[in-house]
Scaffold this motif. Structure first.
Motif, PDB file in Angstrom:
ATOM      1  N   TYR A 114       0.860  -1.180   0.000  1.00 39.17           N
ATOM      2  CA  TYR A 114       0.000   0.000   0.000  1.00 39.17           C
ATOM      3  C   TYR A 114       0.895   1.229   0.000  1.00 39.17           C
ATOM      4  O   TYR A 114       1.798   1.350   0.824  1.00 39.17           O
ATOM      5  CB  TYR A 114      -0.909   0.013   1.230  1.00 39.17           C
ATOM      6  N   ALA A 115       0.642   2.136  -0.916  1.00 38.21           N
ATOM      7  CA  ALA A 115       1.460   3.349  -1.022  1.00 38.21           C
ATOM      8  C   ALA A 115       1.219   4.285   0.152  1.00 38.21           C
ATOM      9  O   ALA A 115       2.125   4.975   0.610  1.00 38.21           O
ATOM     10  CB  ALA A 115       1.177   4.089  -2.329  1.00 38.21           C
ATOM     11  N   ASN A 116      -0.024   4.301   0.657  1.00 35.96           N
ATOM     12  CA  ASN A 116      -0.344   5.141   1.804  1.00 35.96           C
ATOM     13  C   ASN A 116      -1.526   4.531   2.540  1.00 35.96           C
ATOM     14  O   ASN A 116      -2.095   3.528   2.106  1.00 35.96           O
ATOM     15  CB  ASN A 116      -0.637   6.584   1.365  1.00 35.96           C
ATOM     16  N   CYS A 117      -1.903   5.153   3.637  1.00 36.77           N
ATOM     17  CA  CYS A 117      -2.971   4.604   4.465  1.00 36.77           C
ATOM     18  C   CYS A 117      -4.330   4.732   3.790  1.00 36.77           C
ATOM     19  O   CYS A 117      -5.239   3.948   4.058  1.00 36.77           O
ATOM     20  CB  CYS A 117      -2.979   5.289   5.828  1.00 36.77           C
ATOM     21  N   THR A 118      -4.487   5.724   2.922  1.00 37.80           N
ATOM     22  CA  THR A 118      -5.751   5.862   2.213  1.00 37.80           C
ATOM     23  C   THR A 118      -5.989   4.649   1.328  1.00 37.80           C
ATOM     24  O   THR A 118      -7.108   4.126   1.237  1.00 37.80           O
ATOM     25  CB  THR A 118      -5.732   7.150   1.367  1.00 37.80           C
ATOM     26  N   ALA A 119      -4.925   4.175   0.673  1.00 32.19           N
ATOM     27  CA  ALA A 119      -5.056   2.983  -0.167  1.00 32.19           C
ATOM     28  C   ALA A 119      -5.347   1.753   0.688  1.00 32.19           C
ATOM     29  O   ALA A 119      -6.148   0.889   0.305  1.00 32.19           O
ATOM     30  CB  ALA A 119      -3.776   2.773  -0.966  1.00 32.19           C
ATOM     31  N   ALA A 120      -4.750   1.653   1.860  1.00 34.12           N
ATOM     32  CA  ALA A 120      -4.990   0.509   2.742  1.00 34.12           C
ATOM     33  C   ALA A 120      -6.416   0.529   3.269  1.00 34.12           C
ATOM     34  O   ALA A 120      -7.074  -0.518   3.365  1.00 34.12           O
ATOM     35  CB  ALA A 120      -3.991   0.516   3.892  1.00 34.12           C
ATOM     36  N   ARG A 121      -6.942   1.700   3.589  1.00 30.62           N
ATOM     37  CA  ARG A 121      -8.320   1.799   4.071  1.00 30.62           C
ATOM     38  C   ARG A 121      -9.307   1.476   2.948  1.00 30.62           C
ATOM     39  O   ARG A 121     -10.353   0.867   3.175  1.00 30.62           O
ATOM     40  CB  ARG A 121      -8.580   3.200   4.617  1.00 30.62           C
ATOM     41  N   ALA A 122      -8.971   1.920   1.722  1.00 30.92           N
ATOM     42  CA  ALA A 122      -9.861   1.638   0.592  1.00 30.92           C
ATOM     43  C   ALA A 122      -9.925   0.137   0.305  1.00 30.92           C
ATOM     44  O   ALA A 122     -10.949  -0.384  -0.139  1.00 30.92           O
ATOM     45  CB  ALA A 122      -9.393   2.392  -0.641  1.00 30.92           C
ATOM     46  N   ALA A 123      -8.840  -0.561   0.558  1.00 33.70           N
ATOM     47  CA  ALA A 123      -8.821  -2.005   0.352  1.00 33.70           C
ATOM     48  C   ALA A 123      -9.436  -2.748   1.523  1.00 33.70           C
ATOM     49  O   ALA A 123      -9.641  -3.959   1.452  1.00 33.70           O
ATOM     50  CB  ALA A 123      -7.380  -2.477   0.141  1.00 33.70           C
ATOM     51  N   GLY A 124      -9.738  -2.046   2.610  1.00 33.36           N
ATOM     52  CA  GLY A 124     -10.340  -2.675   3.779  1.00 33.36           C
ATOM     53  C   GLY A 124      -9.340  -3.396   4.650  1.00 33.36           C
ATOM     54  O   GLY A 124      -9.707  -4.237   5.460  1.00 33.36           O
TER      55      GLY A 124
END
Length: 149
Positions: A114-124
């Protein structure tokens, strides 16, 4: 016959009543004149005798500008999450009896990134713990082993 209304001649001490105060007054006037002779009468603070005060007009205005409301800008961002899956080789040389599944004992990473936490949150996947797939130290701000909290 003598004049009954005529004043008698004044004694000598009576003349001193007028003479001494007059001399004292002359002394103080002379000191005042002598003391002012040292000053420059042509100085810059001397004002002409013909100067007269004139009225001064002062006008004060206050302008208050009313700000116009700023335009509201709504930005919509789309996050594209890419999952990279790496196939493990068929023959696993690192046999692990603990049941953790594989010989990856590095403590983090895994096959997801994950490049950032926003991407990790979007992936659940948020929050990520150390050892979870996708955990990386750049996602853990406080270094406590939990990323994107």
């Amino acid at each position: 016959m003598t004049n009954p209304y005529a004043a008698p001649p004044a004694p000598r001490w009576a003349r001193k009543r007028y003479l001494l105060p007059a001399l004292g007054l002359a002394l103080f006037v002379g000191i005042g004149i002598g003391g002012s002779g040292d000053q420059d009468t042509t100085g810059s603070d001397a004002k002409p005798a013909a100067a007269r005060p004139h009225p001064t007009v002062t006008v004060t205005t206050t302008a208050t500008a009313t700000p116009e409301p700023a335009a509201t800008v709504t930005a919509t961002s789309t996050v594209e999450v890419t999952r990279t899956v790496t196939a493990e080789p068929a023959a696993d040389t690192g046999i692990d009896d603990s049941g953790s599944g594989g010989g990856d004992s590095s403590g983090g990473g895994g096959s997801a990134y994950y490049a950032n936490c926003t991407a990790a949150r979007a992936a659940g996947a948020a929050p990520l713990h150390a050892g979870d797939p996708g955990y990386d130290s750049h996602l853990d701000r406080d270094g406590d082993g939990v990323a994107c909290e």
